[in-house]
Design a protein around this motif. Structure first.
Motif, PDB file in Angstrom:
ATOM      1  N   GLU A  25       0.816  -1.223   0.000  1.00 59.45           N
ATOM      2  CA  GLU A  25       0.000   0.000   0.000  1.00 59.45           C
ATOM      3  C   GLU A  25       0.845   1.267   0.000  1.00 59.45           C
ATOM      4  OE1 GLU A  25      -3.097   0.261   2.829  1.00 59.45           O
ATOM      5  OE2 GLU A  25      -4.255  -1.327   1.861  1.00 59.45           O
ATOM      6  N   THR A  31      -2.240   5.658  -3.611  1.00 60.20           N
ATOM      7  CA  THR A  31      -3.702   5.519  -3.796  1.00 60.20           C
ATOM      8  C   THR A  31      -4.051   4.342  -4.702  1.00 60.20           C
ATOM      9  OG1 THR A  31      -3.672   7.916  -3.798  1.00 60.20           O
ATOM     10  CG2 THR A  31      -5.791   6.877  -4.175  1.00 60.20           C
ATOM     11  N   ARG A  34      -3.471   1.055  -2.955  1.00 60.44           N
ATOM     12  CA  ARG A  34      -4.519   0.806  -1.943  1.00 60.44           C
ATOM     13  C   ARG A  34      -5.797   0.330  -2.628  1.00 60.44           C
ATOM     14  NH1 ARG A  34      -5.517   5.959   0.414  1.00 60.44           N
ATOM     15  NH2 ARG A  34      -7.362   4.978   1.299  1.00 60.44           N
ATOM     16  N   ALA A  35      -6.150   0.950  -3.753  1.00 60.20           N
ATOM     17  CA  ALA A  35      -7.385   0.587  -4.463  1.00 60.20           C
ATOM     18  C   ALA A  35      -7.289  -0.842  -5.016  1.00 60.20           C
ATOM     19  CB  ALA A  35      -7.652   1.583  -5.593  1.00 60.20           C
ATOM     20  N   TYR A  38      -7.518  -3.166  -2.075  1.00 56.68           N
ATOM     21  CA  TYR A  38      -8.867  -3.120  -1.483  1.00 56.68           C
ATOM     22  C   TYR A  38      -9.773  -4.134  -2.187  1.00 56.68           C
ATOM     23  CZ  TYR A  38     -13.571  -1.457  -0.430  1.00 56.68           C
ATOM     24  OH  TYR A  38     -14.883  -1.404  -0.050  1.00 56.68           O
ATOM     25  N   PHE A 105     -12.937   4.778  -3.716  1.00 55.69           N
ATOM     26  CA  PHE A 105     -11.768   5.503  -4.256  1.00 55.69           C
ATOM     27  C   PHE A 105     -12.123   6.479  -5.372  1.00 55.69           C
ATOM     28  CE2 PHE A 105     -10.133   1.688  -2.269  1.00 55.69           C
ATOM     29  CZ  PHE A 105      -9.026   2.161  -1.585  1.00 55.69           C
ATOM     30  N   MET A 109     -10.074   6.440 -10.054  1.00 53.83           N
ATOM     31  CA  MET A 109      -9.120   5.506  -9.443  1.00 53.83           C
ATOM     32  C   MET A 109      -9.583   4.054  -9.636  1.00 53.83           C
ATOM     33  SD  MET A 109      -6.197   5.998  -8.322  1.00 53.83           S
ATOM     34  CE  MET A 109      -6.282   7.768  -8.109  1.00 53.83           C
TER      35      MET A 109
END
Ligand code: GRG
Length: 294
Positions: A25, A31, A34-35, A38, A105, A109
């Protein structure tokens, strides 16, 4: 070994390998990483990677070799779910029991996270350990066709979208299901076979098995959309009817759809038996796909 145990153990190894193969991450730019993480770790049954492992092992392939391939396919599957949920496509808020990628997000994203998972899939495939360059190429070919526009995932999705609200016949419906969902599942069985160095007869059996469970999977998905709840599914139930989608229950009714799924499962099991005793988990996976409740 019982199929539940086989699948639980395989799932755990897949999750561990996914964690190793995805950027952390904190990796710049954070970002997007992380997406991606996720959506990949939001849950999911991991049917496709488990299928890769079982198909590869049915012909003597080693799990260590099969795991990165299995994870690469799970990444491309997750990409398809992220994009499928976007406002321009199915416009859904819930996936794998949690808010969809674009809800958390933002749309830009989420598009990029889907794109990046596809890109990462192919990076991994080009670096698959312990298989020849020719096998790597054959696997890339399988997956790119299975997710492409001609009889593949995107082709199926296009016909699905363009069929909303229309009366379509059995042939178009079967095409949508085989292309949108079946092709990638069939590719899992074939890619497992390729990585496990299957011979021609074994590849034929794995292809037939994959085609049968691929169609069965989407028929069961259609049935669950009618008979199950949003809570149990982890995605919005009753969506097909709302979107006026062509489905097996809409065309044939729930009972006839269940019968069709059962016939396909039995055919898949018969075919897998031809491979021999190492194919036992493939029999259990076919049953799991038929009986699944989510
Ligand atoms: C390039 C815009 C663009 C889109 C890609 C979106 C798309 C093309 C294709 C959609 C393919 C799709 C979502 C097919 C449905 C397949 C299906 C039944 C998915 C659910 O699979 P499960 O139940 O899900 O295995 P889990 O969460 O368990 O992994």
């Amino acid at each position: 070994m019982e199929i539940e145990k086989y699948m639980a153990e395989a799932k755990q190894q897949v999750d561990c390998c996914l964690d190793e193969l995805l950027a952390k991450e904190a990796q710049e730019p954070p970002t997007i990483h992380r997406a991606m993480r996720y959506s990949v770790f939001a849950g999911g049954k991991r049917v496709r990677p488990i299928l890769v492992l079982a198909a590869g092992e049915s012909v003597g392939g080693a799990r260590r070799v099969l795991l990165p391939l299995a994870c690469a396919i799970e990444m491309i599957h997750t990409y398809s779910l992220i994009h499928d949920d976007l406002p321009a496509l199915d416009n859904d808020d819930l996936r794998r029991g949690v808010p969809t990628c674009h809800k958390v997000f933002g749309e830009a994203m989420a598009i990029l996270a889907g794109d990046s998972l596809m890109t990462r899939c192919y990076q991994i495939l080009t670096e698959l350990p312990d298989v020849s360059g020719a096998t790597r190429l054959a696997i890339v070919r399988e997956i790119s066709y299975a997710t492409g526009t001609i009889d593949g995932m995107i082709g199926g999705q296009v016909v699905d979208l363009e069929s909303e609200g229309k009366d379509i016949g059995p042939e178009t419906l079967e095409y949508i299901h085989r292309a949108k969902t079946g092709a990638l599942l069939a590719a899992c069985a074939r890619c497992g076979g390729l990585a496990g160095a299957a011979d021609t007869r074994q590849m034929e059996a794995l292809s037939a098995y994959g085609r049968s469970i691929g169609l069965a999977f989407q028929i069961v998905d259609d049935i669950l959309d009618v008979t199950s709840s949003t809570k149990d599914l982890g995605k919005t139930a009753g969506k097909d009817q709302k979107m006026k989608k062509a489905t097996y229950p809409a065309l044939y009714g729930v009972e006839a759809s269940r019968r069709k799924a059962r016939e396909l499962t039995n055919a898949a099991i018969e075919t897998a038996r031809e491979i021999g005793p190492r194919a036992e988990p493939l029999l259990g996976i076919a049953q799991f796909i038929l009986r699944r409740t989510a």
